[in-house]
Motif scaffolding. Sequence first.
Motif, PDB file in Angstrom:
ATOM      1  N   VAL A 102       0.837  -1.203   0.000  1.00  0.00           N
ATOM      2  CA  VAL A 102       0.000   0.000   0.000  1.00  0.00           C
ATOM      3  C   VAL A 102       0.872   1.253   0.000  1.00  0.00           C
ATOM      4  O   VAL A 102       0.632   2.194  -0.760  1.00  0.00           O
ATOM      5  CB  VAL A 102      -0.952  -0.003   1.211  1.00  0.00           C
ATOM      6  CG1 VAL A 102      -1.640   1.352   1.360  1.00  0.00           C
ATOM      7  CG2 VAL A 102      -2.004  -1.097   1.058  1.00  0.00           C
ATOM      8  N   LEU A 103       1.895   1.277   0.853  1.00  0.00           N
ATOM      9  CA  LEU A 103       2.787   2.436   0.905  1.00  0.00           C
ATOM     10  C   LEU A 103       3.561   2.612  -0.398  1.00  0.00           C
ATOM     11  O   LEU A 103       3.909   3.733  -0.769  1.00  0.00           O
ATOM     12  CB  LEU A 103       3.764   2.298   2.073  1.00  0.00           C
ATOM     13  CG  LEU A 103       3.172   2.470   3.475  1.00  0.00           C
ATOM     14  CD1 LEU A 103       4.239   2.228   4.531  1.00  0.00           C
ATOM     15  CD2 LEU A 103       2.577   3.862   3.648  1.00  0.00           C
ATOM     16  N   ALA A 104       3.825   1.504  -1.079  1.00  0.00           N
ATOM     17  CA  ALA A 104       4.543   1.566  -2.358  1.00  0.00           C
ATOM     18  C   ALA A 104       3.600   1.791  -3.537  1.00  0.00           C
ATOM     19  O   ALA A 104       4.026   1.730  -4.692  1.00  0.00           O
ATOM     20  CB  ALA A 104       5.345   0.287  -2.568  1.00  0.00           C
ATOM     21  N   ASN A 105       2.327   2.033  -3.238  1.00  0.00           N
ATOM     22  CA  ASN A 105       1.314   2.311  -4.265  1.00  0.00           C
ATOM     23  C   ASN A 105       1.135   1.139  -5.226  1.00  0.00           C
ATOM     24  O   ASN A 105       1.045   1.308  -6.438  1.00  0.00           O
ATOM     25  CB  ASN A 105       1.680   3.580  -5.053  1.00  0.00           C
ATOM     26  CG  ASN A 105       0.492   4.142  -5.826  1.00  0.00           C
ATOM     27  OD1 ASN A 105      -0.658   4.000  -5.411  1.00  0.00           O
ATOM     28  ND2 ASN A 105       0.767   4.770  -6.959  1.00  0.00           N
ATOM     29  N   GLU A 106       1.082  -0.067  -4.647  1.00  0.00           N
ATOM     30  CA  GLU A 106       0.836  -1.269  -5.431  1.00  0.00           C
ATOM     31  C   GLU A 106      -0.367  -2.019  -4.865  1.00  0.00           C
ATOM     32  O   GLU A 106      -0.685  -1.893  -3.676  1.00  0.00           O
ATOM     33  CB  GLU A 106       2.051  -2.198  -5.412  1.00  0.00           C
ATOM     34  CG  GLU A 106       3.246  -1.676  -6.178  1.00  0.00           C
ATOM     35  CD  GLU A 106       4.235  -2.782  -6.494  1.00  0.00           C
ATOM     36  OE1 GLU A 106       4.105  -3.886  -5.921  1.00  0.00           O
ATOM     37  OE2 GLU A 106       5.128  -2.539  -7.319  1.00  0.00           O
ATOM     38  N   VAL A 107      -1.025  -2.792  -5.721  1.00  0.00           N
ATOM     39  CA  VAL A 107      -2.066  -3.682  -5.232  1.00  0.00           C
ATOM     40  C   VAL A 107      -1.378  -4.736  -4.371  1.00  0.00           C
ATOM     41  O   VAL A 107      -0.409  -5.361  -4.804  1.00  0.00           O
ATOM     42  CB  VAL A 107      -2.807  -4.368  -6.397  1.00  0.00           C
ATOM     43  CG1 VAL A 107      -3.829  -5.365  -5.854  1.00  0.00           C
ATOM     44  CG2 VAL A 107      -3.491  -3.332  -7.277  1.00  0.00           C
ATOM     45  N   PRO A 108      -1.832  -4.939  -3.107  1.00  0.00           N
ATOM     46  CA  PRO A 108      -1.175  -5.931  -2.254  1.00  0.00           C
ATOM     47  C   PRO A 108      -1.048  -7.282  -2.939  1.00  0.00           C
ATOM     48  O   PRO A 108      -1.980  -7.766  -3.586  1.00  0.00           O
ATOM     49  CB  PRO A 108      -2.110  -6.005  -1.037  1.00  0.00           C
ATOM     50  CG  PRO A 108      -2.719  -4.647  -0.971  1.00  0.00           C
ATOM     51  CD  PRO A 108      -2.913  -4.228  -2.405  1.00  0.00           C
ATOM     52  N   SER A 109       0.108  -7.896  -2.786  1.00  0.00           N
ATOM     53  CA  SER A 109       0.406  -9.141  -3.485  1.00  0.00           C
ATOM     54  C   SER A 109      -0.603 -10.242  -3.197  1.00  0.00           C
ATOM     55  O   SER A 109      -0.953 -11.027  -4.077  1.00  0.00           O
ATOM     56  CB  SER A 109       1.814  -9.623  -3.116  1.00  0.00           C
ATOM     57  OG  SER A 109       2.789  -8.721  -3.577  1.00  0.00           O
ATOM     58  N   LEU A 110      -1.087 -10.325  -1.941  1.00  0.00           N
ATOM     59  CA  LEU A 110      -1.989 -11.416  -1.620  1.00  0.00           C
ATOM     60  C   LEU A 110      -3.371 -11.227  -2.238  1.00  0.00           C
ATOM     61  O   LEU A 110      -4.197 -12.142  -2.195  1.00  0.00           O
ATOM     62  CB  LEU A 110      -2.120 -11.597  -0.107  1.00  0.00           C
ATOM     63  CG  LEU A 110      -3.076 -10.716   0.681  1.00  0.00           C
ATOM     64  CD1 LEU A 110      -3.290 -11.311   2.062  1.00  0.00           C
ATOM     65  CD2 LEU A 110      -2.595  -9.297   0.786  1.00  0.00           C
ATOM     66  N   LEU A 111      -3.646 -10.064  -2.862  1.00  0.00           N
ATOM     67  CA  LEU A 111      -4.905  -9.841  -3.561  1.00  0.00           C
ATOM     68  C   LEU A 111      -4.780 -10.043  -5.067  1.00  0.00           C
ATOM     69  O   LEU A 111      -5.795  -9.993  -5.778  1.00  0.00           O
ATOM     70  CB  LEU A 111      -5.417  -8.415  -3.291  1.00  0.00           C
ATOM     71  CG  LEU A 111      -5.682  -8.036  -1.835  1.00  0.00           C
ATOM     72  CD1 LEU A 111      -6.186  -6.595  -1.748  1.00  0.00           C
ATOM     73  CD2 LEU A 111      -6.690  -8.986  -1.205  1.00  0.00           C
ATOM     74  N   ARG A 112      -3.587 -10.270  -5.559  1.00  0.00           N
ATOM     75  CA  ARG A 112      -3.368 -10.351  -7.003  1.00  0.00           C
ATOM     76  C   ARG A 112      -3.409 -11.796  -7.478  1.00  0.00           C
ATOM     77  O   ARG A 112      -2.755 -12.675  -6.912  1.00  0.00           O
ATOM     78  CB  ARG A 112      -2.019  -9.720  -7.370  1.00  0.00           C
ATOM     79  CG  ARG A 112      -1.982  -8.224  -7.126  1.00  0.00           C
ATOM     80  CD  ARG A 112      -0.634  -7.620  -7.468  1.00  0.00           C
ATOM     81  NE  ARG A 112      -0.254  -7.885  -8.849  1.00  0.00           N
ATOM     82  CZ  ARG A 112       0.777  -7.274  -9.451  1.00  0.00           C
ATOM     83  NH1 ARG A 112       1.500  -6.399  -8.781  1.00  0.00           N
ATOM     84  NH2 ARG A 112       1.073  -7.556 -10.697  1.00  0.00           N
TER      85      ARG A 112
END
Length: 221
Positions: free
Chosen positions: A143-153
Amino acid sequence: MLQELFTPSVQHVLDLVGIFVFAISGALLAVRKNFDVFGIAVLAEVTALGGGLFRDMVIGAVPPAAFTDLGYFSTPLLAALLVFFLHPEVERIQVAVNVFDAAGLGLFCVAGTTKAYEYGLGLTSSAALGLATAVGGGVLRDVLANEVPSLLRWDRDLYAVPAIVGATMVVLCIRYDALSPFTSGLAAVTAFVLRLLAMRYHWRAPRAWHRRSTATESETP
């Protein structure tokens, strides 16, 4: 209980190893995002300690261990410095880092579940906090890195599922009065092995049945 698996000193070392490896993953993402040294340190700290902090705040274990044990706070900073100066070399041993990360996942999902139950939570809530302990830091990192969290992808190998399995094994053992050093260790090892298998064979969670989306892996941010 889990604490009986090892002496306090050995348990402390295992905690620090897990924290260190989680911090490495956060710091590496910060480097890939071109963050400065402060950003690298922040992502390392958040990744390593975020899940445990969330758990301790929910169950009322205050002040959290991260603020009462200097080793917990300083270990992510050491990982951040290592990545800051040696990130090309760290990138080259990514496979080894992933293996230790999987070990941390197994240890923390069991430790988090056990600690939550010891503070009076029910079985389901304890398992949920065990999961949060294991994956919470990674979610905050993304979230802080402005990415979709890995466990949701959907294009990422299973990560949360092994932690769920480990936490579920613990609460089932508690329910049937079978929690022991052996069964606690078995739950941690099961989560660890499942994560390794997911990385080896690229196991992924199914998407919606008969979905209409045409998104492909390359289109996923």
